[in-house]
Design an enzyme around this catalytic site. Structure first.
Site, short mmCIF file in Angstrom:
data_model
loop_
_atom_site.label_atom_id
_atom_site.label_comp_id
_atom_site.label_asym_id
_atom_site.label_seq_id
_atom_site.Cartn_x
_atom_site.Cartn_y
_atom_site.Cartn_z
N TYR A 251 -4.96 -17.76 13.76
CA TYR A 251 -6.06 -17.13 13.02
C TYR A 251 -7.26 -18.06 12.90
O TYR A 251 -8.41 -17.62 13.00
CB TYR A 251 -5.58 -16.72 11.62
CG TYR A 251 -4.66 -15.53 11.60
CD1 TYR A 251 -5.17 -14.23 11.68
CD2 TYR A 251 -3.29 -15.69 11.50
CE1 TYR A 251 -4.33 -13.14 11.65
CE2 TYR A 251 -2.43 -14.60 11.47
CZ TYR A 251 -2.96 -13.31 11.56
OH TYR A 251 -2.12 -12.23 11.54
N ARG B 26 -5.16 -2.60 -6.84
CA ARG B 26 -6.11 -3.21 -5.90
C ARG B 26 -7.52 -2.69 -6.15
O ARG B 26 -8.49 -3.45 -6.10
CB ARG B 26 -5.68 -2.93 -4.46
CG ARG B 26 -6.67 -3.49 -3.45
CD ARG B 26 -6.16 -3.47 -2.05
NE ARG B 26 -7.19 -3.84 -1.11
CZ ARG B 26 -6.99 -4.05 0.19
NH1 ARG B 26 -5.79 -3.91 0.70
NH2 ARG B 26 -7.98 -4.38 0.98
N ARG C 109 0.79 -1.23 0.00
CA ARG C 109 0.00 0.00 0.00
C ARG C 109 0.82 1.28 0.00
O ARG C 109 0.27 2.36 -0.23
CB ARG C 109 -0.94 0.00 1.22
CG ARG C 109 -2.07 -1.00 1.12
CD ARG C 109 -2.92 -0.98 2.37
NE ARG C 109 -2.21 -1.55 3.51
CZ ARG C 109 -2.61 -1.46 4.77
NH1 ARG C 109 -3.73 -0.77 5.06
NH2 ARG C 109 -1.93 -2.01 5.75
N ASP D 291 -1.13 -14.08 0.29
CA ASP D 291 -1.45 -13.86 1.69
C ASP D 291 -1.13 -15.14 2.46
O ASP D 291 -1.24 -16.24 1.90
CB ASP D 291 -2.91 -13.49 1.87
CG ASP D 291 -3.21 -13.00 3.29
OD1 ASP D 291 -2.92 -11.84 3.58
OD2 ASP D 291 -3.73 -13.80 4.10
#
Length: 367
Positions: A170, A56, A47, A93
């Protein structure tokens, strides 16, 4: 038509897959001599680059960007069009494996990752299987193949995965967490259940990384983002042991070259000696340890990657250069250093500060 075009040498004929124009990153990982210290940045495609934000937006969402091989290629190559980096890293990811296990990964607006179906019982663990890298995760392998082709042998391509422990946190928490209440609760109260989950994840990560290597990744990295939240005992039993098992199962040569493995545990400075015994070729360091001290502790067993505080990049180019000089001096002479940040580059960093960092590493380390 592919949307990512590599601009360094557009007229060069394509090299055989085993040849590289710049292989100092791979040589440094194997502790071989290099003409200057190689450098890349964790989250170098991200970013902080306006072109990434535009891609994106075109993709529609972060997950759609990850799952589109052409767009994943485009953003992987964006930082290499700006900076003379010594490696590319696959844009993906760490949560692709849990997503492929059917847990329903999604990203809320302004939020971190979340799972619709977290894993909290024996039935939940029994229900998940090892994903097929060329099935549920084929989009990742296709991205590796596209990126490798579009790199035209300029620099090596790094593949990666999250560690079993990091992925498990997670999956059990259902998303990001600050206190790891559910995942540590399972580890302490139901260790057999946590081990069963970690075993499935270790098998999945091994298969996933080997498929990336077969598709064209020339080095792989295991991101143990949350290993540092564990006690020394629990780190050994619930994190490091599974990463060692993965490393034992990896393809270590492809295209006629060795495939180096980098092991990175954020907050892992306490355990460098044990990490050096894992079978990895290199250890990633965060900024909480002096790299010279780390080198004294591990000797010549492994290369070291790191380890500048990413927040230094908020400062002036002059201050960035001073910090680079200090880390190079601390590491000292000899092979085995890949320069990197101690964690990922922050989204607000000016790209020109990243350029100053990379220029300083090459300029000050040139032999």
């Amino acid at each position: 038509m592919l949307e990512c075009i590599f601009y360094f040498h557009p007229t060069d004929p394509e090299l055989p897959v085993s040849e590289l124009k710049n292989d100092r990153f791979l040589r440094a990982l194997m502790r071989e001599p290099v003409d200057m210290t190689p450098v890349w940045m964790m989250r170098q495609a991200g970013r902080y680059l306006p072109e990434y934000r535009a891609t994106r937006e075109k993709a529609g969402s972060f997950l759609d960007l990850c799952k589109n091989p052409d767009l994943a290629c485009e953003v992987t190559l964006q930082p290499l069009k700006r900076f003379p980096l010594d490696a590319a890293i696959l844009f993906s990811d760490i949560l692709t494996i849990p997503d492929a296990m059917g847990l329903g990964l999604y990203f809320g607006e302004g939020e971190g990752p979340k799972f619709e179906r977290p894993v909290r019982s024996k039935a939940d663990v029994d229900a998940i299987g090892v994903p097929d890298p060329e099935g549920e995760l084929a989009y990742v392998m296709n991205a590796v193949r596209v990126i490798r082709r579009e790199l035209h042998g300029e620099v090596p391509l790094i593949g990666f995965s999250g560690s079993p422990w990091t992925l498990a946190t997670y999956m059990v928490e259902g998303g990001s967490t600050k206190n790891f209440a559910l995942s540590k609760g399972m580890m302490f109260d139901q260790p057999a259940l946590m081990h069963a989950l970690l075993e499935k994840l270790a098998d999945s990560v091994t298969s996933y990384l080997n498929a990336q290597i077969a598709a064209g990744a020339q080095a792989v990295m295991i991101f143990d983002t949350w290993g540092g939240v564990l006690t020394p005992r629990d780190y050994r039993d619930f994190s490091l042991s599974y990463m060692s098992r993965i490393i034992d199962g990896l393809t270590r040569e492809n295209d006629g070259r060795k495939v180096p493995v980098i092991l990175f545990s954020k907050g892992g400075a306490l355990w460098l000696e044990q990490m050096a015994d894992s079978g990895a070729d290199a250890l990633g360091l965060d900024w909480t340890i002096d790299i010279g001290d780390a080198r004294k502790r591990v000797g010549d067993r492994v290369a070291l990657q790191g380890n500048m505080d990413p927040c230094i990049l908020y400062s002036s180019p002059e201050r960035i250069r001073q910090e680079v000089a200090g880390i190079l001096d601390s590491f000292g002479e000899g092979p085995g250093h890949v320069f990197n940040l101690g964690h990922g580059i922050h989204p607000e960093i000016p790209p020109e500060h990243a350029a100053a960092f990379i220029e300083a590493v090459h300029d000050l380390s040139r032999r």
